[in-house]
Design an enzyme around this catalytic site. Sequence first.
Site, PDB file in Angstrom:
ATOM      1  N   HIS A   1       1.627  -8.765  -3.713  1.00 32.42           N
ATOM      2  CA  HIS A   1       0.606  -7.749  -3.466  1.00 32.42           C
ATOM      3  C   HIS A   1       1.357  -6.429  -3.258  1.00 32.42           C
ATOM      4  O   HIS A   1       1.783  -6.101  -2.146  1.00 32.42           O
ATOM      5  CB  HIS A   1      -0.210  -8.118  -2.220  1.00 32.42           C
ATOM      6  CG  HIS A   1      -1.290  -7.140  -1.904  1.00 32.42           C
ATOM      7  ND1 HIS A   1      -2.556  -7.243  -2.421  1.00 32.42           N
ATOM      8  CD2 HIS A   1      -1.294  -6.010  -1.142  1.00 32.42           C
ATOM      9  CE1 HIS A   1      -3.301  -6.234  -1.978  1.00 32.42           C
ATOM     10  NE2 HIS A   1      -2.552  -5.476  -1.199  1.00 32.42           N
TER      11      HIS A   1
ATOM     12  N   ASP B   1       0.859  -1.196   0.000  1.00 34.03           N
ATOM     13  CA  ASP B   1       0.000   0.000   0.000  1.00 34.03           C
ATOM     14  C   ASP B   1       0.894   1.244   0.000  1.00 34.03           C
ATOM     15  O   ASP B   1       2.110   1.143   0.049  1.00 34.03           O
ATOM     16  CB  ASP B   1      -0.929   0.000   1.224  1.00 34.03           C
ATOM     17  CG  ASP B   1      -0.148   0.094   2.539  1.00 34.03           C
ATOM     18  OD1 ASP B   1       0.906  -0.557   2.648  1.00 34.03           O
ATOM     19  OD2 ASP B   1      -0.575   0.828   3.446  1.00 34.03           O
TER      20      ASP B   1
ATOM     21  N   ASP C   1       0.875 -17.159  -4.781  1.00 27.60           N
ATOM     22  CA  ASP C   1       1.622 -16.121  -5.509  1.00 27.60           C
ATOM     23  C   ASP C   1       0.639 -15.378  -6.406  1.00 27.60           C
ATOM     24  O   ASP C   1       0.697 -15.467  -7.627  1.00 27.60           O
ATOM     25  CB  ASP C   1       2.773 -16.742  -6.309  1.00 27.60           C
ATOM     26  CG  ASP C   1       3.634 -15.671  -6.982  1.00 27.60           C
ATOM     27  OD1 ASP C   1       3.493 -14.481  -6.616  1.00 27.60           O
ATOM     28  OD2 ASP C   1       4.428 -16.032  -7.872  1.00 27.60           O
TER      29      ASP C   1
ATOM     30  N   GLU D   1       2.061 -10.135   0.377  1.00 27.98           N
ATOM     31  CA  GLU D   1       2.391  -8.713   0.329  1.00 27.98           C
ATOM     32  C   GLU D   1       3.895  -8.570   0.595  1.00 27.98           C
ATOM     33  O   GLU D   1       4.552  -9.509   1.029  1.00 27.98           O
ATOM     34  CB  GLU D   1       1.585  -7.932   1.381  1.00 27.98           C
ATOM     35  CG  GLU D   1       1.764  -6.423   1.251  1.00 27.98           C
ATOM     36  CD  GLU D   1       0.660  -5.583   1.898  1.00 27.98           C
ATOM     37  OE1 GLU D   1      -0.313  -6.161   2.415  1.00 27.98           O
ATOM     38  OE2 GLU D   1       0.779  -4.344   1.873  1.00 27.98           O
TER      39      GLU D   1
HETATM   40  O1  9MR Z   1       2.584  -6.715   9.086  1.00 25.09           O
HETATM   41  C1  9MR Z   1       1.257  -6.585   9.555  1.00 25.09           C
HETATM   42  C2  9MR Z   1       0.800  -7.912  10.092  1.00 25.09           C
HETATM   43  O2  9MR Z   1       1.566  -8.267  11.218  1.00 25.09           O
HETATM   44  C3  9MR Z   1      -0.682  -7.848  10.430  1.00 25.09           C
HETATM   45  O3  9MR Z   1      -1.145  -9.138  10.797  1.00 25.09           O
HETATM   46  C4  9MR Z   1      -1.466  -7.358   9.212  1.00 25.09           C
HETATM   47  C5  9MR Z   1      -2.948  -7.259   9.450  1.00 25.09           C
HETATM   48  O4  9MR Z   1      -3.255  -6.304  10.382  1.00 25.09           O
HETATM   49  O5  9MR Z   1      -0.975  -6.089   8.838  1.00 25.09           O
HETATM   50  C6  9MR Z   1       0.362  -6.113   8.427  1.00 25.09           C
HETATM   51  O6  9MR Z   1       0.746  -4.833   8.088  1.00 25.09           O
HETATM   52  C7  9MR Z   1       0.183  -4.275   6.928  1.00 25.09           C
HETATM   53  C8  9MR Z   1      -0.279  -2.879   7.334  1.00 25.09           C
HETATM   54  O7  9MR Z   1      -1.348  -2.969   8.219  1.00 25.09           O
HETATM   55  C9  9MR Z   1      -0.623  -2.012   6.143  1.00 25.09           C
HETATM   56  N1  9MR Z   1       0.415  -2.004   5.182  1.00 25.09           N
HETATM   57  C10 9MR Z   1       0.748  -3.352   4.719  1.00 25.09           C
HETATM   58  C11 9MR Z   1       1.262  -4.164   5.869  1.00 25.09           C
HETATM   59  C12 9MR Z   1       1.836  -5.498   5.405  1.00 25.09           C
HETATM   60  O8  9MR Z   1       0.879  -6.427   5.045  1.00 25.09           O
END
Ligand code: 9MR
Length: 538
Positions: free
Chosen positions: A461, A149, A507, A516
């Site tokens: 992602h 994001d 993937d 992601e």
């Molecule tokens: O890294 C984060 C992971 O530990 C959490 O379980 C997840 C869901 O809340 O969020 C991950 O962080 C994301 C963040 O909230 C927004 N940017 C992308 C991050 C990576 O997936």
Amino acid sequence: MTQQESLFRINQEGYATGLPVTAAVLTGEPVILKNADGEVVRRLDGGRPLPDPASGDEVYLADLGALEAGEYTLEAAGEKRKLAVRARAWDAVTNALIKGLYYQRCGCELLPEHAGVYAHPACHTALAAVWEDPSTMRKVTGGWHDAGDYGKYVGPGAVTAGHLMYAWKLFGPGCSAELNIPESGNGVPDILNETRYELEWILEMQRPDGMFHHKLTKKHFAGFIMPQDDLETEYLMPGSHCATAAACACLALASRVYRPFDEAFAGRMLFSARQAWEWLEEHPDFVPFQNPEGVRTGWYGDRSDADERFWAACELYAATREDGFREAAEKLYRAGQHLTAFGWADVGGMGALCCLFDLKEEAGEVLYTRLREDFLRQSEEALRMSRESGYGTALAQDRYIWGSILPIMSHAMAMIMNTMITGRQDMRDAALMQWNYALGLNALDICFVTGFGQKSVMHPHHRPSGADGIEAPVPGLISGGPNRSFPYPTTREKLGENTPPARCFLDETISADTNEIAIYWNSPAVFTGAYFNMISMG
Ligand code: 9MR
Ligand code: ZN
């Protein structure tokens, strides 16, 4: 295991001369290793494959010992797999993991001479609105996009910068190459040039009272568009204890790291860290960050700020040698710290890095002698987990969470630190298995770093990779990897309920929950890669 799968799992980027070569073999049949001339250099009788609870596979870990540089072929049960051994085998991938952060830069144009086909105009350059008073607009640009994001979050950014700075401090020769970024050639190592891009942004995220805004994001995540097309208003979201303490720690550390290169910059950072600490002192009661009503971007919620405060106190003591900070660090340490955790939520390990490798004896009895014993004990756990895994992966089968690469790389970091203190080879070799995991020695037979290995992640992602119309994803980004918690119904549906944890991975661009990328997943891989790169330079 399906028919098409290879019987072998290897480090697809190759192995380094002087370090053990280990391959996972999914059969008990004899294993032969031939060199480029077809001569047999190793013949293993085949072992008793051991069950790997996380994947359901039966795995025989073939220890091939140290090998001379060259191209080899592994053979077992009629199957062949190429494997390379080289000097400085991991230089390119380690450098790419650092450069991966350059591609995450926000607020500036990525020029073709640095970014090649991934060049794009500047993004997110408009004024940001202060959440509590949206009529107040501020110019806060820069920093790295957090992940797939376009949000920018202070705590995760501070930890990422922390990993990179310690990688440089401890393993400089393994991570100081020129990366072809705008600052290259300015007399500062590029890993620090790149880290500074984030530090300058973190400084901007401080409020006049010393507290730090938790994040700079929109209300919602953008669609799969290029960053320069994401034009909705960004908000300086409310402040948080964790962001303030993590920024404080990171800036205090940075003040020491950058002092030889830029005294004024170092001074600014230490001043800011002190302001943050004062704010924390004046606000001792932890208040967890909550997304304001109507905000759906990353939460990064946390249950405590004691670990961030601990890291901050250690770094401030290291930066100033004022006893008050040492006393604060001791008190926070005594309350209990998780010394092998290096992620955005738990940063106890960052404080351990400071005490064990920076302050050392100067940290005193509690923060050095006692903490070291404690650290050595806690890091045994990583080795134990690695031994219980068929693939040597230091993660319990029920810990395949979102971003499982983070605990795996964190355990690598802890085992590397253990080796640095004790000289233990079993720790070093187990740490190397985590690096091998990232680069392909895993149940999925996939290299998690984009652009590297024989079969690597192709559809992370990651908005720019999805929107740029270029087939190959942006290189040097590491995927979060398997996640058994199935937060996305589509992931659950596609994989099926019974997929073993270490195989819960798609993937596919849509699968943010397994595929992601994130800056703070790259950075512990940089730390790990820099170490192995350095020790394999001979
Ligand atoms: O890294 C984060 C992971 O530990 C959490 O379980 C997840 C869901 O809340 O969020 C991950 O962080 C994301 C963040 O909230 C927004 N940017 C992308 C991050 C990576 O997936
Ligand atoms: Zn941007």
